[in-house]
Motif scaffolding. Sequence first.
Motif, PDB file in Angstrom:
ATOM      1  N   SER A  92       6.106  13.895   2.541  1.00 60.62           N
ATOM      2  CA  SER A  92       5.375  12.862   3.285  1.00 60.62           C
ATOM      3  C   SER A  92       5.468  11.579   2.477  1.00 60.62           C
ATOM      4  CB  SER A  92       3.902  13.242   3.441  1.00 60.62           C
ATOM      5  OG  SER A  92       3.771  14.250   4.397  1.00 60.62           O
ATOM      6  N   TYR A  93       5.263  10.493   3.181  1.00 60.65           N
ATOM      7  CA  TYR A  93       5.288   9.206   2.476  1.00 60.65           C
ATOM      8  C   TYR A  93       3.938   8.536   2.665  1.00 60.65           C
ATOM      9  CZ  TYR A  93       7.155   4.842   0.612  1.00 60.65           C
ATOM     10  OH  TYR A  93       7.391   3.742  -0.170  1.00 60.65           O
ATOM     11  N   HIS A  94       3.276   8.262   1.526  1.00 56.83           N
ATOM     12  CA  HIS A  94       1.972   7.596   1.601  1.00 56.83           C
ATOM     13  C   HIS A  94       2.207   6.098   1.470  1.00 56.83           C
ATOM     14  CE1 HIS A  94      -2.066   6.398  -0.166  1.00 56.83           C
ATOM     15  NE2 HIS A  94      -2.334   6.808   1.062  1.00 56.83           N
ATOM     16  N   ILE A  95       1.981   5.400   2.555  1.00 56.95           N
ATOM     17  CA  ILE A  95       2.378   3.986   2.609  1.00 56.95           C
ATOM     18  C   ILE A  95       1.572   3.090   1.667  1.00 56.95           C
ATOM     19  CG2 ILE A  95       2.664   1.993   4.153  1.00 56.95           C
ATOM     20  CD1 ILE A  95       3.249   4.050   6.388  1.00 56.95           C
ATOM     21  N   PRO A  96       0.248   3.211   1.589  1.00 59.34           N
ATOM     22  CA  PRO A  96      -0.470   2.284   0.699  1.00 59.34           C
ATOM     23  C   PRO A  96       0.027   2.322  -0.746  1.00 59.34           C
ATOM     24  CG  PRO A  96      -2.023   3.399   2.127  1.00 59.34           C
ATOM     25  CD  PRO A  96      -0.690   4.071   2.343  1.00 59.34           C
ATOM     26  N   THR A  97       0.343   3.509  -1.248  1.00 65.08           N
ATOM     27  CA  THR A  97       0.821   3.589  -2.640  1.00 65.08           C
ATOM     28  C   THR A  97       2.346   3.588  -2.723  1.00 65.08           C
ATOM     29  OG1 THR A  97       0.685   6.001  -2.481  1.00 65.08           O
ATOM     30  CG2 THR A  97      -1.177   4.880  -3.519  1.00 65.08           C
ATOM     31  N   HIS A  98       3.008   3.640  -1.595  1.00 65.39           N
ATOM     32  CA  HIS A  98       4.479   3.736  -1.538  1.00 65.39           C
ATOM     33  C   HIS A  98       4.991   4.864  -2.434  1.00 65.39           C
ATOM     34  CE1 HIS A  98       5.414   0.602   1.237  1.00 65.39           C
ATOM     35  NE2 HIS A  98       4.580  -0.204   0.642  1.00 65.39           N
ATOM     36  N   ARG A  99       4.393   6.023  -2.227  1.00 73.17           N
ATOM     37  CA  ARG A  99       4.811   7.197  -3.019  1.00 73.17           C
ATOM     38  C   ARG A  99       5.109   8.374  -2.091  1.00 73.17           C
ATOM     39  NH1 ARG A  99       2.843   5.374  -8.075  1.00 73.17           N
ATOM     40  NH2 ARG A  99       3.151   7.230  -9.332  1.00 73.17           N
ATOM     41  N   VAL A 112       4.986  12.287  -1.434  1.00 73.76           N
ATOM     42  CA  VAL A 112       4.178  13.433  -1.853  1.00 73.76           C
ATOM     43  C   VAL A 112       4.666  14.646  -1.061  1.00 73.76           C
ATOM     44  CG1 VAL A 112       2.101  12.114  -2.442  1.00 73.76           C
ATOM     45  CG2 VAL A 112       2.394  12.937  -0.112  1.00 73.76           C
ATOM     46  N   ASN A 116       9.289   8.801  -7.299  1.00 78.20           N
ATOM     47  CA  ASN A 116       8.226   7.815  -7.520  1.00 78.20           C
ATOM     48  C   ASN A 116       8.367   7.149  -8.887  1.00 78.20           C
ATOM     49  OD1 ASN A 116       7.085   8.460  -5.043  1.00 78.20           O
ATOM     50  ND2 ASN A 116       5.799  10.077  -5.924  1.00 78.20           N
ATOM     51  N   PHE A 117       9.562   7.176  -9.431  1.00 80.90           N
ATOM     52  CA  PHE A 117       9.787   6.536 -10.731  1.00 80.90           C
ATOM     53  C   PHE A 117       9.374   5.062 -10.599  1.00 80.90           C
ATOM     54  CE2 PHE A 117      12.728   4.936 -14.123  1.00 80.90           C
ATOM     55  CZ  PHE A 117      12.142   5.649 -15.158  1.00 80.90           C
ATOM     56  N   PRO A 118       8.542   4.558 -11.531  1.00 80.79           N
ATOM     57  CA  PRO A 118       7.912   3.250 -11.325  1.00 80.79           C
ATOM     58  C   PRO A 118       8.846   2.126 -10.855  1.00 80.79           C
ATOM     59  CG  PRO A 118       7.010   4.280 -13.275  1.00 80.79           C
ATOM     60  CD  PRO A 118       8.100   5.187 -12.784  1.00 80.79           C
ATOM     61  N   GLN A 167       9.743   2.965  -7.247  1.00 79.13           N
ATOM     62  CA  GLN A 167       8.565   2.890  -6.365  1.00 79.13           C
ATOM     63  C   GLN A 167       8.205   1.429  -6.093  1.00 79.13           C
ATOM     64  OE1 GLN A 167       5.454   1.893  -7.832  1.00 79.13           O
ATOM     65  NE2 GLN A 167       4.263   2.104  -5.943  1.00 79.13           N
ATOM     66  N   ARG A 168       8.279   0.621  -7.139  1.00 76.32           N
ATOM     67  CA  ARG A 168       7.927  -0.802  -6.996  1.00 76.32           C
ATOM     68  C   ARG A 168       8.950  -1.508  -6.101  1.00 76.32           C
ATOM     69  NH1 ARG A 168       6.967  -1.400 -12.244  1.00 76.32           N
ATOM     70  NH2 ARG A 168       9.109  -1.968 -12.608  1.00 76.32           N
ATOM     71  N   PHE A 173      -6.648   0.300  -8.246  1.00 72.38           N
ATOM     72  CA  PHE A 173      -5.743   0.175  -7.103  1.00 72.38           C
ATOM     73  C   PHE A 173      -6.534  -0.267  -5.887  1.00 72.38           C
ATOM     74  CE2 PHE A 173      -3.155   1.589  -3.575  1.00 72.38           C
ATOM     75  CZ  PHE A 173      -1.873   1.300  -4.014  1.00 72.38           C
ATOM     76  N   LYS A 202      -3.816   0.852   6.729  1.00 71.46           N
ATOM     77  CA  LYS A 202      -2.360   0.820   6.645  1.00 71.46           C
ATOM     78  C   LYS A 202      -1.808   0.539   5.251  1.00 71.46           C
ATOM     79  CE  LYS A 202      -2.003  -0.595  11.433  1.00 71.46           C
ATOM     80  NZ  LYS A 202      -1.701  -1.695  12.344  1.00 71.46           N
ATOM     81  N   GLY A 248      -2.052  -0.844   1.088  1.00 74.53           N
ATOM     82  CA  GLY A 248      -2.797  -1.092  -0.126  1.00 74.53           C
ATOM     83  C   GLY A 248      -1.821  -1.558  -1.174  1.00 74.53           C
TER      84      GLY A 248
END
Lengths: 214, 455
Positions: A141-148, A150, A173-175, A178-179, B441, B450, B452
């Motif tokens: 899954s992709y968690h959009i707020p953290t762009h990670r 999971v 999710n390597f920084p 991910q950034r 964060f 949506k 963050g």
Amino acid sequence: MERINKRIRFSKEYKSWLEDLERNNLPHPSYNSSNGKYYPDILMELLKIQRGCCAYTQKRLCQDESVFAPQNWVEGKYQGKISSSYGELEHFDEGLKVNKAWDWENLFVVDEKVNKNKGSAPVDYILKPDLDSFLPEDLLSYHIPTHRFVANPRKSSEEKIRIKEMIKILGLNFPVIQRDRGSYLNENRKKDGFSSQPNQYFAAFRHCKAKFPR
Amino acid sequence: MKVTKIHIQEFQQFRDFGLELTYPDGHEKAGQPLEKVCLLGQSGTGKTTLLEIIRKSLQTPPNPNNKSRNYNSEDDLELVGVSMKGKSDVLEVHQRCYESGWKSGVQPEDVGFIYFPAEISQNLNPILNEERKVVGGFSIHDLNQVEIFKPFAKKDQPKKYNFTFGPELAKSVWSLLMDPIVDYQKKEAELLFEIGLSTTEEASDERLAKSNYQNWKNSTPNPLEELSHECLNPILQKMGLRVRPKLHSLKEVAFLPIETLDGRPIPSEFISTGTKQISLLLAPLFLIKPENAIILIDEPERSLYPDIQSEIIKSIISQTKDSQLIVATHSPLIAASFDPWEIVELKFDYENGCVFQEQYFEGERHVDNYKFYPKYLRYDSILRKIFDLDSDSHPDREEKLDELAELGAELDMLKEEGKLKSKEAERKWADYRKLAEKTDFWIASEPGAKYGEDK
């Protein structure tokens, strides 16, 4: 991540060399000693299949599509120029590097930092990108707020642990990645709400597009 | 004199290594020597070695066989052909180094040059332990100990200085620097003594003595007061300290009278390393006032808190004139004081077993072609873009962010299943917010929102 459909189309000399080794049950030459021989062919063949992106993170490695043109392969060997920015050949399973260093099934092109991060960590084939059984949408899954990325929360606890470990090993999710991915997707959201075609981070892009239909 | 080029043929990890230390095209000073240079690089890449190479080149006598005399002290110095030959632990300047590099005829003492090694705070111990020779009730230094410093000591000659401010020379250098302060105190004591004597004489004598004292005070700046007000106190105040502009006893001449802002003296054994660092770096520069000099400083950030690190380069430069400052650092706050063409980043070339300079420009060396401007970047961006730090934070925070993402994905799933109002979702949302707070964060105020981003 996306499933990668591996098939050698252009590097025919490497293909027949590899088939010859397999047919005669010959040992592979060690990886370092023959870096120059088929390295460019494998690198560019894979990079073309991977749409110019890192096999695991889908970060774009090669901006110039013209380097994949068929005419760059002459008599089954790649003749074009190769840049160090095109990433590195990586052995998914480092354990196979000793005896099957040039095994097509075990090689991918990845971002240099992703390769370094992965090192020689033992892998779980649950996230091997070219397996027929690999269904990234089901596993990740992709968690959009953290762009990670999971593990899909619907998977079993045991599977989630395995997936989580592989997310770390493959550097999803390597920084730095991910950034960069977060910036790319945020830009696309602002630009046209994910309407245009992405040229990297395809899977994460699809997750975002599904969450934010126009 | 400033260094414009360095070329090292082969020494330790340097192999056919060249540096261009001039302003790039498009700059108003294009082609002129850089006024400040910042050496960066992983430990072991050779920053200190480069400083040592420059030091060695500047402190080694020129070839006596070269008779031509076309040297001009205003000339820029091209350390071209600097060839350090050597065993791993010994720097040995090869003869042809200064034939080409020094041009000819120059003597080390003709060059204004100061090198502050990284461990300057250790200089305080020899300074405090100095047994001064006492002449006429006042301390005096032993000039013979300071061969390399001699020209500076001769007052009838232009001030020149060429020394390394390390423990070996610390007490001698410091004594010389403190001369004006001691002289001032001596003169003041003499005049006050005359006033004391005159009180037993005629009233006119007393008035004259007082007038003499006042006239002298009005016409003679107090060097300690200048040092404290114009140089050290603005920075020491950040540490709650100051230099008292008056000595209470001549014992205090050994170092500087440091006290708290409310006037409590700090005994020398309790002076902090940061205070030593600032004082031993800035006071010599203030007292020498280097002009047209080359100043090398290894790790100027040592023992300094970030707020002071961000100002130290400006403070150093304010004490110099028309000089070239070359520093080696590990600090992004120090690097932020430099333009990209002033930064020399050394990197390992693992394949070839040597180091190279990472170039910050693409194409022509022109101001418009530089990729990064440290001055305009946030400190965390400098860490990433200049210092190549892959992570934003400690690995434990990355783990926590993974946990945050997992909780977020579970909340997304509950939202899709229409269970966002359930007890389970409420509990996860509370955990999510708590974890977001812990990891600094930013999250939207509603569950399942949506976007963050890092605060």
